[in-house]
Design a protein around this motif. Structure first.
Motif, PDB file in Angstrom:
ATOM      1  N   VAL A  58      71.518 -62.592  19.188  1.00 23.57           N
ATOM      2  CA  VAL A  58      71.663 -61.146  18.988  1.00 23.57           C
ATOM      3  C   VAL A  58      73.129 -60.750  19.150  1.00 23.57           C
ATOM      4  CG1 VAL A  58      71.085 -58.898  19.995  1.00 23.57           C
ATOM      5  CG2 VAL A  58      69.299 -60.618  19.704  1.00 23.57           C
ATOM      6  N   ASP A  59      73.789 -61.314  20.157  1.00 14.09           N
ATOM      7  CA  ASP A  59      75.190 -60.965  20.421  1.00 14.09           C
ATOM      8  C   ASP A  59      76.095 -61.303  19.234  1.00 14.09           C
ATOM      9  OD1 ASP A  59      74.813 -59.864  22.818  1.00 14.09           O
ATOM     10  OD2 ASP A  59      75.407 -61.601  24.011  1.00 14.09           O
ATOM     11  N   LYS A  62      75.504 -58.823  16.515  1.00 13.76           N
ATOM     12  CA  LYS A  62      76.046 -57.522  16.921  1.00 13.76           C
ATOM     13  C   LYS A  62      77.559 -57.489  16.752  1.00 13.76           C
ATOM     14  CE  LYS A  62      76.183 -54.564  21.016  1.00 13.76           C
ATOM     15  NZ  LYS A  62      77.501 -54.810  21.560  1.00 13.76           N
ATOM     16  N   ARG A  88      70.112 -49.297  13.600  1.00 14.58           N
ATOM     17  CA  ARG A  88      70.060 -50.736  13.385  1.00 14.58           C
ATOM     18  C   ARG A  88      69.272 -51.428  14.495  1.00 14.58           C
ATOM     19  NH1 ARG A  88      75.017 -53.659  15.531  1.00 14.58           N
ATOM     20  NH2 ARG A  88      73.807 -53.133  17.385  1.00 14.58           N
ATOM     21  N   MET A  89      68.518 -52.403  14.103  1.00 15.08           N
ATOM     22  CA  MET A  89      67.911 -53.277  15.098  1.00 15.08           C
ATOM     23  C   MET A  89      68.102 -54.715  14.633  1.00 15.08           C
ATOM     24  SD  MET A  89      64.093 -53.514  16.641  1.00 15.08           S
ATOM     25  CE  MET A  89      64.082 -51.873  17.303  1.00 15.08           C
ATOM     26  N   ILE A  90      68.425 -55.563  15.594  1.00 14.04           N
ATOM     27  CA  ILE A  90      68.616 -56.979  15.264  1.00 14.04           C
ATOM     28  C   ILE A  90      67.407 -57.752  15.757  1.00 14.04           C
ATOM     29  CG2 ILE A  90      70.071 -59.011  15.675  1.00 14.04           C
ATOM     30  CD1 ILE A  90      72.374 -56.935  16.294  1.00 14.04           C
ATOM     31  N   MET A  91      66.904 -58.622  14.939  1.00 10.37           N
ATOM     32  CA  MET A  91      65.777 -59.459  15.358  1.00 10.37           C
ATOM     33  C   MET A  91      66.185 -60.899  15.065  1.00 10.37           C
ATOM     34  SD  MET A  91      61.919 -58.692  14.134  1.00 10.37           S
ATOM     35  CE  MET A  91      61.371 -57.231  14.975  1.00 10.37           C
ATOM     36  N   THR A  92      66.115 -61.753  16.048  1.00 11.85           N
ATOM     37  CA  THR A  92      66.512 -63.134  15.771  1.00 11.85           C
ATOM     38  C   THR A  92      65.310 -64.069  15.906  1.00 11.85           C
ATOM     39  OG1 THR A  92      67.087 -63.734  18.028  1.00 11.85           O
ATOM     40  CG2 THR A  92      68.800 -62.688  16.753  1.00 11.85           C
ATOM     41  N   PHE A  93      65.376 -65.119  15.145  1.00 13.32           N
ATOM     42  CA  PHE A  93      64.331 -66.140  15.181  1.00 13.32           C
ATOM     43  C   PHE A  93      65.005 -67.501  15.261  1.00 13.32           C
ATOM     44  CE2 PHE A  93      62.333 -62.621  13.041  1.00 13.32           C
ATOM     45  CZ  PHE A  93      61.010 -62.658  13.451  1.00 13.32           C
ATOM     46  N   LYS A  94      64.275 -68.455  15.831  1.00 11.32           N
ATOM     47  CA  LYS A  94      64.756 -69.833  15.784  1.00 11.32           C
ATOM     48  C   LYS A  94      64.505 -70.343  14.368  1.00 11.32           C
ATOM     49  CE  LYS A  94      64.953 -71.403  20.366  1.00 11.32           C
ATOM     50  NZ  LYS A  94      64.128 -70.796  21.387  1.00 11.32           N
ATOM     51  N   LYS A 102      55.046 -64.087  10.614  1.00 14.73           N
ATOM     52  CA  LYS A 102      55.549 -63.770  11.948  1.00 14.73           C
ATOM     53  C   LYS A 102      56.421 -62.510  11.904  1.00 14.73           C
ATOM     54  CE  LYS A 102      56.078 -67.005  15.161  1.00 14.73           C
ATOM     55  NZ  LYS A 102      56.617 -68.201  15.764  1.00 14.73           N
ATOM     56  N   ARG A 106      55.667 -58.965  13.901  1.00 15.89           N
ATOM     57  CA  ARG A 106      56.586 -58.324  14.850  1.00 15.89           C
ATOM     58  C   ARG A 106      57.018 -56.948  14.372  1.00 15.89           C
ATOM     59  NH1 ARG A 106      61.088 -62.362  16.957  1.00 15.89           N
ATOM     60  NH2 ARG A 106      61.816 -60.460  17.936  1.00 15.89           N
ATOM     61  N   LEU A 110      56.287 -52.661  15.663  1.00 17.27           N
ATOM     62  CA  LEU A 110      57.294 -51.612  15.858  1.00 17.27           C
ATOM     63  C   LEU A 110      56.998 -50.391  15.000  1.00 17.27           C
ATOM     64  CD1 LEU A 110      60.592 -53.708  15.900  1.00 17.27           C
ATOM     65  CD2 LEU A 110      59.041 -53.169  17.754  1.00 17.27           C
TER      66      LEU A 110
END
Lengths: 224, 694
Positions: A58-59, A62, A88-94, A102, A106, A110
């Motif tokens: 996320v960092d 950002k 803005r929203m950040i969503m991270t995945f592996k 998925k 998620r 929201l």
């Protein structure tokens, strides 16, 4: 900062109001920078953007926004314009953990709880080489179901892989270019960085037209 | 003679609160002959369990501090750390896991995998701690060890398999069947100290055989020999099974599950056999140290007692024997009278008495070797310090210490309490890195901060009980600031010439936002309209004004004060006159410079099961928070957000109830940002009312 339409914004040359787009480039040429500019453009217009980052933190995502917003706002501190960041929203995945289902699960959570309802999405780090055409089509269907107006993907192409589609879209996306309405390719050429429009179903820009990028900042500069 | 490290087990016992781990520890100590009678945690005899050495723990029935103890079982030495069960004390759990080689995860056979089990399991995974599970309280109504084993697989994603089967459950719990030796084992005697081994009851034999088969099939993955033996058929040597289970456990790919009831004295000895057979000895684990002479390069410790000493202080206690420092030796050895070095301070320390601790009793020893855990007397250090011998300079890898999340003001009721409180805080902050204290220079109050309301509550109680420091607890305070957003001119004359010695000074100039720091004074005076000697008076006057802003009385930051004109009187101008002129000038310009109130914004990170993502984000939104993003970690989602500190009080309770206690959060200061209009108006109103009431 108020959400106003900036008629001088070079991105608007793409006239990308409703699109599923793809930005391609070799590694390190600035795909994420382009995605972030597209996202920021949406955010400045008052739209909510979901930034999906696959394999990054996320960092890291950002910091892209902080850097680019700082450039476009002539050094004005991002902290002084927090209202834009609420868009803005950040969503991270592996890498191994991402799938359309998925993401839908998620995001629905929201949307249904009215926490965040994006109209635009950027998906950075999707593995076109590993994922099948079916997976991509399924993802597109998910995005349609979620009612997103604009979705942008990034994809890495490789210098030594010469496969191309009829439109000139390089591998690994040469067989899925029909899934996208718009395909942009970042190409270094001498001292300049070109942003070629390889495909454009919905924009006012004809395929073959190009934008340029400032090589030091990766900001989109002007239409040619 | 050097100790055989293969016969040493450094283990921790971790669990959800009320899973009965303190009772389990008590029984372990009883069966290993460390104590000669057992007491219940909330027992009627009022003695309390041995490991709950603190008065408060005995009263509350929860274990607040780890107590390290030493015991022997058959041919092995066990260093046992009993760890707290409440989420507010997770630093204790984390510190214990850092120095231990293996752990026993205690679960309640009725409650199953609960929130703290999830947290503890995550911590064990973080530190790569091989573990056994012990399903306790099988005598309780509703006990279901099969369900709990399934939960270990589903909720904790452990490859958990029962090594035993219960003989009866709830009130009928009689003993357990060992699926390795295929024997039924019962506990006889007043305290279950006599093991009676019999054949498996006929009505359970088929089920036991089926379960054993499934177990062997699973563990054969870790041993080719066992796999071959299974393929060949015939009797299987139990040693082959022990070796395979041990291999799987050490590689964290297998979790053996034991069961029983510590309270009813069932199954504890078999658990000890499991510790002996399956948990690692110090040489099975690779611990890394940082070479401070080589740019903190990582290197593995050797466990060799003949190598230079590396020893980590993982816990400090100031008990009835004086200052005790619990240490784990990773290599080398230390003897009474040795000189050792503290890597952090560079100071030499002479080792006084060495002892092994048994809860709050001690046993003096002469030498502490590699792999051992024990306590040193009278060593001045902080928790987490590394001690070495003279010839090396290194530090053990740093421990993960969460930042404190809550602060409270504590006010001693009298002078004596003040002195005692200082002593108490000095000790607590050394003992517990998550507990901090400082004096707020703005309010003059002592602020304590920690991991949660209960955490601070316990320390306040301890201050009162152990140090006789009577304190009053204030409401949590948020440190607001003020700043300006625009430039404004001022031109102010301070004039008091009504008889006696007069005062005169005129100051003109401007104030404007200053992004590079808190304050800047600019002197643009030309022609000596303000004499040189009074320029600094103007600066002083502005600085005084900054101490309390005009909106809510908070300090003013990010401001440049420039003077470019003024006037002086040959007789009536003075230092104080120009200071007062500057204060007046500031007041004149400040309200026109569009001042705003700033509040501290915290970076909040919430980690919890993905199913609670929406609820957690909703709770952040309700608190004026801005969600930065979320990331997925297996079945967990980590949510990052920025939330005003003033909105975060009580959040731990909200989060617990929102997520059934399954989520954790940490927060740290991020930046100051202006408060929304509504909040600003409220703060201004409150300040005005306070001023009015004096």
């Amino acid at each position: 900062m108020e959400a106003t339409e900036n008629t001088e914004n070079p991105l608007h040359a793409l006239n990308i109001n409703q699109t599923m787009g793809l930005v391609m480039a070799r590694a390190g040429l600035g795909k994420t920078a382009i995605l972030v500019q597209l996202a920021l453009d949406c955010m400045l217009m008052g739209n909510k953007v979901l930034h999906v980052s696959i394999g990054e933190t996320v960092d890291k995502a950002k910091s892209w926004y902080d850097d680019i917003l700082s450039l476009v706002s002539d050094g004005e501190k991002v902290s002084q314009i927090p209202e834009i960041m609420r868009n803005r929203m950040i969503m991270t995945f592996k890498e191994t953990g991402f799938s359309g289902i998925k993401l839908e699960e998620r995001l629905r959570d929201l949307i249904e709880q009215d926490i965040f309802r994006p109209t635009c999405m950027v998906i950075d780090g999707y593995d076109f080489a590993a994922d099948s055409r079916e997976a991509l089509v399924e993802l597109r269907d998910v995005l349609n179901r979620l009612g997103l107006r604009q979705v942008w993907f990034s994809a890495v192409c490789h210098h030594d892989d010469q496969r191309r589609s009829a439109l000139g879209v390089p591998a690994p996306c040469h067989e899925v270019d029909d899934v996208f309405n718009t395909v942009l390719l970042i190409k270094p050429e001498g001292d300049t960085m070109r942003l070629d429009v390889l495909k454009s179903d919905v924009s006012g820009v004809r395929p073959g037209a190009l934008l340029t990028l400032d090589p030091s900042t990766m900001l989109i500069q002007k239409t040619v | 003679m050097n100790k055989d490290l293969t016969k040493v087990r450094n283990i921790g016992i971790s669990a959800h609160i009320d899973s009965g781990k303190t009772t389990l520890t008590e029984r372990i100590l009883f069966y290993t002959n460390r104590i000669h009678a057992t007491h219940e945690v909330r027992g009627k005899d009022g003695v309390g369990a041995t490991m709950d050495s603190m008065e408060l723990e005995r009263e509350r029935g929860i274990t607040i501090q780890s107590a390290a103890t030493y015991c022997t079982w058959k041919d092995i030495d066990i260093n046992l750390i009993d760890t707290p069960g409440h989420v507010d004390f997770t630093v204790e759990v984390e510190r214990a896991l850092r120095v231990l080689d293996g752990a026993v995860l205690v679960l309640c056979s009725v409650g199953g995998v609960q929130s703290q089990s999830i947290t503890v399991n995550r911590q064990m995974t973080r530190y790569n701690v091989p573990r056994l599970a012990f399903i306790n309280k099988c005598d309780r109504t509703g006990a279901n060890p099969v369900k709990v084993t399934q939960q270990l697989r589903d909720k904790l994603q452990l490859n958990a398999h029962m090594m035993q089967m219960p003989i009866g459950l709830e009130n009928d719990l009689a003993g357990v069947i060992d699926l390795v030796t295929m024997q039924a084992i019962y506990n006889d005697g007043d305290n279950g100290q006599i093991l009676r081994v019999e054949d498996i009851p006929a009505n359970m034999l088929d089920e036991a055989k089926a379960k054993r088969e499934a177990l062997l099939e699973e563990v054969s993955m870790f041993s080719e020999e066992l796999m071959e033996a299974l393929l060949e058929g015939g009797d299987i040597d139990p040693e082959l099974i022990y070796a395979a289970v041990r291999k799987g456990t050490l590689s964290l790919e297998f979790t053996p599950v034991f069961m029983g009831s510590a309270y009813k004295n069932k199954g504890v000895q078999l658990l000890l056999d499991g510790v002996r057979a399956y948990l690692p000895c110090p040489t099975d684990i690779t611990n890394m140290a940082l070479d401070l002479r080589n740019n903190e390069a990582e290197f593995p410790v050797t466990n060799n007692p003949d190598d230079p000493l590396i020893m980590l202080a993982f816990k400090l206690e100031d008990g009835r024997y004086g200052q005790l420092t619990y240490v784990r030796t990773y290599q080398g050895k230390v003897k009474k009278g040795d000189t050792i070095y503290n890597g952090r301070t560079g100071k030499k320390v002479k080792v006084g008495r060495l002892c092994r601790m048994h809860a709050d009793e001690m046993e003096e020893i002469e030498e502490c070797g590699s792999g051992d855990i024990m306590a040193l007397f009278g060593i001045d250090c902080a928790s987490g310090d590394t001690f070495t011998s003279e010839d090396i300079n290194c530090s053990m890898t740093s421990m993960h210490i969460p930042e404190p999340v809550i602060s409270l003001a504590v006010i001693p009721v009298d002078n004596k309490a003040q002195i005692n409180m200082s002593k108490a805080l000095n000790r607590f902050t050394k003992e517990d890195p998550t507990f901090k204290s400082y004096v707020d220079h703005e309010t003059g109050e002592t602020i304590i901060s920690g991991m949660g309301e209960l955490h601070l509550d316990v320390y306040i109680e301890r201050m009162k009980r152990e140090y006789k420091a009577e304190v009053q607890v204030g409401a949590p305070q948020v440190a607001y600031r003020e700043t300006i957003t625009d430039r404004a001119d001022f031109n102010y004359t301070h004039k008091k010439q009504t008889g006696g010695s007069g005062q005169f000074g005129r100051v003109a100039g401007f104030i404007e936002p200053f992004a590079e720091g808190d304050y800047e004074f600019v002197d643009q005076i030309v022609g000596g309209v303000i004499p040189r000697e009074f320029i600094s008076s103007c600066d002083k006057g502005f600085q005084k004004s900054l101490e309390k802003g005009l909106l809510c009385g908070a300090p003013v930051v990010g401001i440049r004060c420039a003077i470019n004109d003024g006037a002086a009187h040959s007789v009536d101008s003075s230092d104080i006159a120009f200071q007062l002129a500057a204060i007046g000038a500031f007041k004149e310009g400040y309200m026109r410079a569009k001042p705003v109130i700033l509040e501290p914004i915290m970076k909040v990170v919430v980690e919890g099961p993905s199913e609670f993502q929406g609820g957690v984000m909703g709770s952040i939104n309700q608190r004026r928070g801005m969600i930065i993003g979320s990331s997925e970690e297996g079945l967990y989602t980590v949510i990052e957000a920025e939330v005003p500190l003033s909105e975060m009080f009580g959040y731990s309770t909200t989060l617990r109830s929102l997520t059934q206690g399954k989520a954790e959060f940490t927060m740290e200061f991020a930046s100051y940002k202006s408060v929304p209009k509504g909040v600003s108006e409220e703060l201004i109103k409150k300040y005005q009312a306070e001023k009015k009431n004096g």
